[in-house]
Design an enzyme around this catalytic site. Sequence first.
Site, short mmCIF file in Angstrom:
data_model
loop_
_atom_site.label_atom_id
_atom_site.label_comp_id
_atom_site.label_asym_id
_atom_site.label_seq_id
_atom_site.Cartn_x
_atom_site.Cartn_y
_atom_site.Cartn_z
N SER A 60 0.82 -1.21 0.00
CA SER A 60 0.00 0.00 0.00
C SER A 60 0.86 1.26 0.00
CB SER A 60 -0.90 0.03 1.23
OG SER A 60 -1.64 -1.16 1.32
N1 SAH Z 1 -1.01 -4.45 3.74
C1 SAH Z 1 -0.42 -5.01 2.58
C2 SAH Z 1 -1.36 -4.89 1.39
C3 SAH Z 1 -1.33 -6.10 0.56
S1 SAH Z 1 -2.46 -6.11 -0.81
C4 SAH Z 1 0.90 -4.33 2.27
O1 SAH Z 1 1.04 -3.14 2.58
O2 SAH Z 1 1.77 -4.95 1.68
C5 SAH Z 1 -3.77 -7.08 -0.14
C6 SAH Z 1 -3.46 -8.50 0.22
O3 SAH Z 1 -4.68 -9.12 0.62
C7 SAH Z 1 -2.93 -9.36 -0.94
O4 SAH Z 1 -1.70 -9.91 -0.57
C8 SAH Z 1 -4.00 -10.43 -1.12
O5 SAH Z 1 -3.47 -11.70 -1.49
C9 SAH Z 1 -4.64 -10.47 0.25
N2 SAH Z 1 -6.01 -11.00 0.32
C10 SAH Z 1 -7.01 -10.86 -0.59
N3 SAH Z 1 -8.12 -11.47 -0.14
C11 SAH Z 1 -7.81 -12.03 1.06
C12 SAH Z 1 -8.54 -12.79 2.02
N4 SAH Z 1 -9.82 -13.12 1.85
N5 SAH Z 1 -7.90 -13.17 3.14
C13 SAH Z 1 -6.61 -12.86 3.35
N6 SAH Z 1 -5.86 -12.15 2.50
C14 SAH Z 1 -6.46 -11.72 1.35
#
Ligand code: SAH
Length: 214
Positions: free
Chosen positions: A64
């Site tokens: 993010s």
């Molecule tokens: N906070 C993270 C953002 C990652 S993007 C950072 O700053 O790096 C969002 C993430 O949510 C992705 O890695 C995706 O695989 C995950 N995701 C999507 N749906 C999900 C679910 N139902 N449960 C757990 N993770 C999920």
Amino acid sequence: MNSDPFAVARLDMVDRQIRRRGISEPKVLEAMERVERHRFVPEDHRQLAYEDSALPIGSGQSISQPYIVAAMTEALELASGCRVLEVGTGSGYQTAVLAEFAAEVFTIERLPELSAAAQTVLEALDYDNIEFRVGDGSRGWPEEAPFDGIMVTAAAARVPEQLLEQLAEGSCLVIPVGGPPDQDLLQIRRSGNDFERKFITRCRFVPLIEDEAS
Ligand code: SAH
């Protein structure tokens, strides 16, 4: 003594992108100053680690934007000693920011390779207050509930009921709702069985993928 080549860039990021845009909670600003975002960014994007944007982390996912990480963390209104749930570990960057001042962070990621990579980085940085799980985080982590804050870092079409159920009294769920492509970032505070919604900002996240009921 200064072995971090990005230290100046990081302080500049916090000042320009975060403080000047209105984030004022000292604990959040300090955590953003401390956590080395470049460690969570793939090697070939490292020079961009302190830019004002999200960046790809592989598997079609992204880390993010720093401002959004700060805004979401502030919106949780965490007290020290709290226990927090994060859904969407991704790179682990947001997890680290939370682990700077939460007593315990529980983080769930559905893609095993991302969870493993995040775990490697966070262990190398000596965090010992993070529990990892691979799976569908939209169901929360019932065995560890209630939480003093829950953060979802992927875009939900609707607010998952089970996350609301796992909030401690008075605490908040912070979640992007709607889209694609853009969502409303909401703070949802529990008061008994009432849930008060507050709009924080517009944002753009990858989708929250919910498994079929099992
Ligand atoms: N906070 C993270 C953002 C990652 S993007 C950072 O700053 O790096 C969002 C993430 O949510 C992705 O890695 C995706 O695989 C995950 N995701 C999507 N749906 C999900 C679910 N139902 N449960 C757990 N993770 C999920």
